[in-house]
Motif scaffolding. Structure first.
Motif, PDB file in Angstrom:
ATOM      1  N   GLY A 173      86.628  33.660  26.425  1.00 46.46           N
ATOM      2  CA  GLY A 173      86.006  34.919  26.052  1.00 46.46           C
ATOM      3  C   GLY A 173      84.563  34.996  26.515  1.00 46.46           C
ATOM      4  N   GLY A 174      83.763  35.705  25.743  1.00 47.88           N
ATOM      5  CA  GLY A 174      82.360  35.860  26.112  1.00 47.88           C
ATOM      6  C   GLY A 174      82.181  36.629  27.402  1.00 47.88           C
ATOM      7  N   ARG A 175      82.998  37.704  27.588  1.00 44.40           N
ATOM      8  CA  ARG A 175      82.926  38.422  28.854  1.00 44.40           C
ATOM      9  C   ARG A 175      81.553  39.012  29.103  1.00 44.40           C
ATOM     10  NH1 ARG A 175      84.737  44.136  28.078  1.00 44.40           N
ATOM     11  NH2 ARG A 175      84.806  44.503  25.835  1.00 44.40           N
ATOM     12  N   PHE A 176      80.805  39.333  28.040  1.00 41.14           N
ATOM     13  CA  PHE A 176      79.449  39.840  28.234  1.00 41.14           C
ATOM     14  C   PHE A 176      78.517  38.721  28.687  1.00 41.14           C
ATOM     15  CE2 PHE A 176      81.341  43.054  25.547  1.00 41.14           C
ATOM     16  CZ  PHE A 176      80.829  44.222  26.071  1.00 41.14           C
ATOM     17  N   ARG A 177      78.714  37.524  28.121  1.00 45.08           N
ATOM     18  CA  ARG A 177      77.866  36.398  28.504  1.00 45.08           C
ATOM     19  C   ARG A 177      78.123  35.938  29.933  1.00 45.08           C
ATOM     20  NH1 ARG A 177      79.516  34.887  23.373  1.00 45.08           N
ATOM     21  NH2 ARG A 177      80.997  33.357  24.203  1.00 45.08           N
ATOM     22  N   GLN A 178      79.327  36.171  30.430  1.00 48.30           N
ATOM     23  CA  GLN A 178      79.670  35.731  31.776  1.00 48.30           C
ATOM     24  C   GLN A 178      79.143  36.671  32.853  1.00 48.30           C
ATOM     25  OE1 GLN A 178      83.910  35.303  31.642  1.00 48.30           O
ATOM     26  NE2 GLN A 178      83.850  33.614  30.170  1.00 48.30           N
ATOM     27  N   LEU A 179      78.716  37.857  32.468  1.00 48.96           N
ATOM     28  CA  LEU A 179      78.187  38.802  33.444  1.00 48.96           C
ATOM     29  C   LEU A 179      76.754  38.436  33.833  1.00 48.96           C
ATOM     30  CD1 LEU A 179      79.597  42.102  31.899  1.00 48.96           C
ATOM     31  CD2 LEU A 179      80.475  40.845  33.876  1.00 48.96           C
ATOM     32  N   ASP A 180      76.396  38.724  35.073  1.00 51.34           N
ATOM     33  CA  ASP A 180      75.113  38.298  35.639  1.00 51.34           C
ATOM     34  C   ASP A 180      74.150  39.480  35.729  1.00 51.34           C
ATOM     35  OD1 ASP A 180      73.030  37.127  36.970  1.00 51.34           O
ATOM     36  OD2 ASP A 180      74.127  36.774  38.836  1.00 51.34           O
ATOM     37  N   SER A 181      73.050  39.404  34.997  1.00 49.26           N
ATOM     38  CA  SER A 181      72.041  40.483  35.006  1.00 49.26           C
ATOM     39  C   SER A 181      70.918  40.226  36.002  1.00 49.26           C
ATOM     40  CB  SER A 181      71.438  40.651  33.601  1.00 49.26           C
ATOM     41  OG  SER A 181      72.423  40.985  32.656  1.00 49.26           O
ATOM     42  N   THR A 182      70.914  39.070  36.634  1.00 46.30           N
ATOM     43  CA  THR A 182      69.781  38.702  37.500  1.00 46.30           C
ATOM     44  C   THR A 182      69.803  39.427  38.838  1.00 46.30           C
ATOM     45  OG1 THR A 182      70.945  36.816  38.484  1.00 46.30           O
ATOM     46  CG2 THR A 182      69.717  36.419  36.432  1.00 46.30           C
ATOM     47  N   GLN A 183      70.932  40.039  39.200  1.00 44.86           N
ATOM     48  CA  GLN A 183      71.027  40.705  40.502  1.00 44.86           C
ATOM     49  C   GLN A 183      70.496  42.134  40.472  1.00 44.86           C
ATOM     50  OE1 GLN A 183      75.021  40.163  42.337  1.00 44.86           O
ATOM     51  NE2 GLN A 183      75.469  38.821  40.581  1.00 44.86           N
ATOM     52  N   PHE A 184      70.141  42.613  39.293  1.00 45.15           N
ATOM     53  CA  PHE A 184      69.759  44.013  39.125  1.00 45.15           C
ATOM     54  C   PHE A 184      68.614  44.420  40.041  1.00 45.15           C
ATOM     55  CE2 PHE A 184      66.838  46.994  36.877  1.00 45.15           C
ATOM     56  CZ  PHE A 184      67.614  48.133  36.987  1.00 45.15           C
ATOM     57  N   ARG A 185      68.748  45.597  40.644  1.00 45.71           N
ATOM     58  CA  ARG A 185      67.678  46.204  41.440  1.00 45.71           C
ATOM     59  C   ARG A 185      67.571  47.678  41.047  1.00 45.71           C
ATOM     60  NH1 ARG A 185      71.865  44.867  45.095  1.00 45.71           N
ATOM     61  NH2 ARG A 185      73.076  46.710  45.768  1.00 45.71           N
ATOM     62  N   ARG A 186      66.373  48.178  40.948  1.00 46.57           N
ATOM     63  CA  ARG A 186      66.169  49.553  40.498  1.00 46.57           C
ATOM     64  C   ARG A 186      66.649  50.545  41.563  1.00 46.57           C
ATOM     65  NH1 ARG A 186      63.493  48.595  36.052  1.00 46.57           N
ATOM     66  NH2 ARG A 186      62.133  46.768  35.999  1.00 46.57           N
ATOM     67  N   PRO A 187      67.116  51.711  41.125  1.00 51.43           N
ATOM     68  CA  PRO A 187      67.572  52.715  42.098  1.00 51.43           C
ATOM     69  C   PRO A 187      66.416  53.187  42.975  1.00 51.43           C
ATOM     70  CG  PRO A 187      67.464  53.647  39.889  1.00 51.43           C
ATOM     71  CD  PRO A 187      67.253  52.173  39.733  1.00 51.43           C
ATOM     72  N   LEU A 188      66.713  53.404  44.253  1.00 47.57           N
ATOM     73  CA  LEU A 188      65.674  53.838  45.199  1.00 47.57           C
ATOM     74  C   LEU A 188      65.432  55.340  45.109  1.00 47.57           C
ATOM     75  CD1 LEU A 188      66.721  51.730  48.331  1.00 47.57           C
ATOM     76  CD2 LEU A 188      64.911  51.248  46.670  1.00 47.57           C
TER      77      LEU A 188
END
Length: 380
Positions: free
Chosen positions: A345-360
């Motif tokens: 489980g922990g599907r939220f914990r397994q997701l990666d937030s470090t790749q985020f980039r703001r919309p241009l």
């Protein structure tokens, strides 16, 4: 015990009444004074029958991200492109929200849908804010993001396009097979640990499903959706919810076996919750469809809620307390261990937030609506 004459099942609808919301000042009761005009078959026409045809109304939302601090939920941020839900699940905890609109949590909730047509635009503006910190967004929590009208409105699709563009993690939960339409977006996102899906399963019995959640995908169709998403490389968990004593509770083990065979990697459960107007609506449904066991069902519900119909306390509201709640927990835990559905489980914990980039690109609010009304924008 039979339901009162005014309460009867309507094909394709879960609620059997249009119960007034708790904020209404005046109470209204239907009354037959004997002056009704029979229809061509000599039968009285059903009052207000035409009113339950689904109506979708465009809405300009002011905000789009909702934040919560509940310890019972695995996410902090959610997004709902629609209000109201045509699936008509009688147990839906979101039904009371229609009371805020001056509408009924009963038939109105299922037939009067509001589409937040500026949802993708608002999301883009939120993600562009200098102080925004990315964390997984739960999409379609309050009401299903894949409403039947999503085929035309495509709000969920456009929201996913924004999240994909910004490499923002998202977790979806749905009962609809329409999610298969968006595999072209979700599969590449899942490969980058940016997307996960949960399918809600309640019963394997199509007869029960037709009254319990009348316009949601049939149980067999949901199992096919789990398989389709899994084969596309998208991790799929299952929410067994709600577990209703003497109605869906006998199926726990068979349901878990079926979702495992379909490819699900994790499962969790929620016992029946009856907040606010959901309580009388559910009891009306019980008396209409299962009159012979209605009292037994409610007795067990109360045993799990300390003698009350519902207890909203954190830590207890999702799974209940007492002997019956403990028996359900033991059955569920043993089954998921045996089937290998635990520990993933922990599907939220397994997701990666470090790749985020703001919309241009962040268009001004209302730009899409103005473009549609004014025709194609000039290049010069």
């Amino acid at each position: 015990m039979l339901p009162p004459p005014s309460l009867k099942a309507r094909k394709g609808r879960g609620a059997v009444s249009n119960l007034q919301g708790r904020y209404e000042v005046h109470a209204r009761d239907g009354f037959d004074d004997g002056w009704g005009v029979p229809d061509g078959d000599g039968q009285e026409p059903e009052p207000g029958a035409a009113a339950w045809k689904t109506q979708v109304t465009a809405e300009q939302a002011r905000t789009i991200l909702t934040r919560n601090q509940s310890p019972d939920l695995p996410f902090n941020v959610s997004l709902n492109p629609y209000r109201g839900c045509e699936h008509g699940c009688i147990y839906c905890f979101a039904r009371p929200t229609h009371s805020y609109l001056g509408l009924s949590p009963g038939l109105d909730f299922e037939s009067k849908i509001f589409a937040k047509e500026n949802a993708p635009e608002l999301l883009r503006r939120e993600l562009a804010k200098p102080g925004y910190v990315a964390e997984p967004i739960a999409l379609g929590v309050n009401t299903d993001a894949y409403q039947p009208c999503e085929r035309e409105w495509r709000l969920t699709r456009r929201v996913l396009e924004v999240l994909d563009e910004c490499a923002h993690p998202v977790a979806l939960i749905t009962k609809s097979s329409l999610i298969e339409r968006d595999i072209d977006l979700l599969a590449p996102m899942a490969a980058r640990r940016l997307a996960a899906v949960a399918i809600t399963m309640t019963t394997l019995d199509p007869a029960i499903a037709r009254t319990l959640e009348p316009r949601a995908a049939a149980p067999a169709r949901r199992l096919r959706t789990i398989r389709t998403l899994t084969d596309a490389g998208i991790p799929v968990g299952v929410s067994i919810a709600p577990i209703i004593p003497f109605v869906t509770e006998p199926e726990i083990e068979k349901l878990l076996e079926a979702v495992r065979d379909a490819g699900a990697i994790h499962a969790h459960y929620v016992v029946l919750r009856l907040p606010w107007e959901v309580n009388p609506l559910f009891q009306q449904w019980l008396q209409t469809h299962f009159p012979e066991r209605a009292q037994r069902v409610m007795n067990r519900v109360r045993e799990m809620r300390g003698g009350k119909d519902y207890d909203s306390s954190f830590g207890a509201r999702m799974q209940g307390e007492g002997i019956w709640a403990d028996l359900i927990r033991q059955r569920f835990e043993r089954a998921v261990r045996r089937l290998g559905l635990h520990g993933k489980g922990g599907r939220f914990r397994q997701l990666d937030s470090t790749q985020f980039r703001r919309p241009l690109v962040v268009p001004p609010l209302g730009a899409r609506a103005r473009a549609g009304s004014e025709g194609q924008l000039s290049l010069f």
